[in-house]
Design an enzyme around this catalytic site. Structure first.
Site, PDB file in Angstrom:
ATOM      1  N   ARG A 140       0.864  -1.190   0.000  1.00  0.00           N
ATOM      2  CA  ARG A 140       0.000   0.000   0.000  1.00  0.00           C
ATOM      3  C   ARG A 140       0.898   1.237   0.000  1.00  0.00           C
ATOM      4  O   ARG A 140       1.445   1.610   1.031  1.00  0.00           O
ATOM      5  CB  ARG A 140      -0.868  -0.044   1.280  1.00  0.00           C
ATOM      6  N   HIS A 142      -3.524   4.552   4.777  1.00  0.00           N
ATOM      7  CA  HIS A 142      -4.678   3.651   4.853  1.00  0.00           C
ATOM      8  C   HIS A 142      -5.921   4.352   4.298  1.00  0.00           C
ATOM      9  O   HIS A 142      -6.685   3.781   3.534  1.00  0.00           O
ATOM     10  CB  HIS A 142      -4.914   3.205   6.296  1.00  0.00           C
ATOM     11  N   TYR A 170       4.140   5.154  11.476  1.00  0.00           N
ATOM     12  CA  TYR A 170       4.438   3.739  11.678  1.00  0.00           C
ATOM     13  C   TYR A 170       5.286   3.092  10.581  1.00  0.00           C
ATOM     14  O   TYR A 170       5.549   1.912  10.618  1.00  0.00           O
ATOM     15  CB  TYR A 170       3.136   2.928  11.873  1.00  0.00           C
TER      16      TYR A 170
END
Ligand SMILES: Cc1ncc(C[n+]2csc(CCOP(=O)(O)OP(=O)(O)O)c2C)c(N)n1
Length: 381
Positions: free
Chosen positions: A272, A276, A285
Site C-alpha cells: 500500500r 490507509h 508507523y
C-alpha cells in the site's frame, strides 16, 4: 533422510509458499506463462489502472481541500484487483472490500458512479447511505461492502454455496486485505468453503499493513496462502504487482471453481503505497525509505514497459490517455458539486415493499420540518 512433502490430496504446497510471477519489475516476462490477451485487452487493463491512479490523486486533493469528506486510495495495488476482476465471467459476482475501485470499473461501473458515491449525492446509486469507497452495483453483480473488516468473506462463501445448490455455474470472487485474514470471518468463510467445495475465489491483497499494524503482527504463518491447505484446498501466492500473474492465476481458480472443483485462496503480495485512508498518517508507523523502496515495484511502471516492448503503447499514448481521463474526471467533479444531496424521502424508502402508515407519517413530519427550516433560512437571507 528428510522427506519433503510436496503435495497432499492434489494440493501443491509449493504454490502456497513460493511467489508466482510472470511480469518482472523491469518489464521483462516469461513468454511461456504469458496469458493470451489481445492488444486491445491489454490496453484496456492498463487504461483502467491508470484511471484509478489519476482518480486517487484527484480524490486526495479534493479531500484536502475539504470538498469531499473521506477517501481510500489504492495506489500500488491496481494490478492485484484489475487483473483478477478481468478473469471473471459476466454472470459471476464480486464481494469486495473498499480498496478495489478498478475491479468495479472492469465490471462496468462508470467513473461517474464511483465519484457520485464519494459525494453521496442524488446521483449516488447507494443514496448517500455508505461511507465513500463502499460502492455497490446490482447491475454488475458487485455487492456493496460493509465497513466491518472481513464480513464479506463468509457472505461470499454462502452465496457460492447457494449457487452450487441451485446448480448455477456462477463463481464468486471476494477481496480482502491481510488484516481481514485475522478475523474470525476469514476462518469461517474458508472452512465452509472447503467443506462444501464452494465455487469461491478468495483474493487477499497482502498490502503489508492493516492501518498501522504490519503483516508480521497479523500472522506467524510463513505465508497467508498456506492457510488454505488446513481448510482442504489450494492456496497460491502470487506477485500482486504483476497484472499478468493476477489475471492468469485468478482465471485458473475461477475455471476450477466453475468445474465444481472447489475454492482457491490467492495471496497477492503487494504494497500500500499511500495512507490507509485520508484520516491516517502513515509516517507514524513506517519509514519514507520503505515506501520509496517499494515504489520500484510499481505495477503500472512494469506493465507500461511490457506494453511498450510489444509496440502497443507509447509516451504519446500515455500523455493523451492521462489527459483524457483527467478531463473526464474534472467534468464529473464539476457536475457532482452541482448535484443536490439525496431526496430526504430516500431516508424512508427501501425498508418495506410498501411504506407502512407510521413511516409515511414520519416522512411527512420530516418534510414539513424541512420546509419550515427552508423558510427560516430564506427569511434570514
Ligand atoms: C471488525 C473491524 N475491526 C476494525 C475496523 C477498523 N479498520 C478499518 S480498516 C482496518 C484495516 C484493515 O486492513 P486490511 O484488512 O489489511 O485491509 P487494507 O485496509 O489494508 O486494504 C481496520 C482495522 C473495522 N472496520 N472493522
Amino acid at each position: 533422510m528428510v522427506l519433503r512433502v510436496m503435495s497432499i490430496s492434489g494440493i501443491d504446497i509449493d504454490r502456497a509458499i513460493k511467489t508466482f510471477q510472470i511480469l518482472k519489475p523491469d518489464g521483462t516476462y516469461d513468454q511461456e506463462l504469458e496469458p493470451k490477451l489481445t492488444s486491445n485487452e491489454l490496453k484496456h487493463l492498463y487504461k483502467t489502472m491508470l484511471t484509478v491512479r489519476i482518480l486517487d490523486k484527484k480524490m486526495l486533493i479534493l479531500q484536502r481541500q475539504g470538498r469531499i469528506g473521506f477517501y481510500i486510495t489504492s495506489e500500488g495495488e491496481e494490478a492485484a484487483y484489475v487483473g483478477s476482476a478481468y478473469a471473471l465471467g459476466p454472470d459471476d459476482w464480486i464481494f469486495p472490500a473498499y480498496r478495489e475501485p478498478g475491479a468495479a470499473l472492469i465490471r462496468g461501473a462508470t467513473l461517474k458512479e464511483l465519484i457520485a458515491q464519494v459525494y453521496g449525492n442524488a446521483a449516488d446509486v447507494n443514496k448517500g447511505r455508505q461511507m465513500p469507497n463502499h460502492w455497490g452495483f446490482k447491475r454488475i453483480n458487485y455487492v456493496t461492502p460493509g465497513s466491518p473488516v472481513g464480513t464479506q468473506i463468509p457472505m461470499a462463501t454462502g452465496f457460492a454455496i447457494a449457487a452450487k445448490l441451485r446448480n448455477d455455474k456462477r463463481v464468486v470472487l471476494t477481496y480482502f486485505g491481510d488484516g481481514a485474514s485475522s478475523t474470525s470471518e476469514f476462518h469461517t468463510g474458508m472452512n465452509f468453503a472447503g467443506v462444501f467445495k464452494a465455487p469461491v475465489v478468495f483474493l487477499c491483497r497482502n498490502n503489508q499493513y492493516a492501518i498501522s499494524l504490519p503483516v508480521s503482527r497479523q500472522t506467524a504463518s510463513i505465508t497467508i496462502a498456506i492457510k488454505a491447505i488446513a481448510y482442504g484446498f489450494q492456496g497460491i501466492r502470487i506477485d500482486g504487482n504483476d497484472i499478468l500473474a493476477s489475471y492468469a492465476i485468478t482465471k485458473e481458480a475461477i475455471e476450477k471453481a466453475r468445474k465444481g472443483e472447489g475454492p482457491t485462496l490467492i495471496e497477492a503480495v503487494t504494497y500500500r503505497l499511500g495512507a490507509h485512508s485520508t484520516s491516517d498518517d502513515p509516517t507514524k508507523y513506517r519509514t519514507h525509505e520503505e515506501v520509496e523502496t517499494m515504489r520500484r515495484y510499481d505495477p503500472l511502471k512494469r506493465f507500461r514497459i511490457y506494453l511498450e516492448s510489444k509496440g502497443i503503447w507509447s509516451e504519446d499514448d500515455e500523455n493523451e490517455t492521462a489527459k483524457k481521463i483527467e478531463d473526464e474526471i474534472n467534468i464529473i467533479i464539476n457536475e457532482m458539486e452541482q448535484t443536490p444531496p439525496p431526496d430526504p424521502r430516500t431516508l424512508f424508502e427501501d425498508v418495506y415493499a410498501e411504506m407502512p402508515w407510521n413511516l409515511k407519517e414520519q416522512m411527512e413530519l420530516l418534510l414539513d420540518e424541512l420546509k419550515e427550516k427552508e423558510k427560516e433560512i430564506q427569511e434570514v437571507k
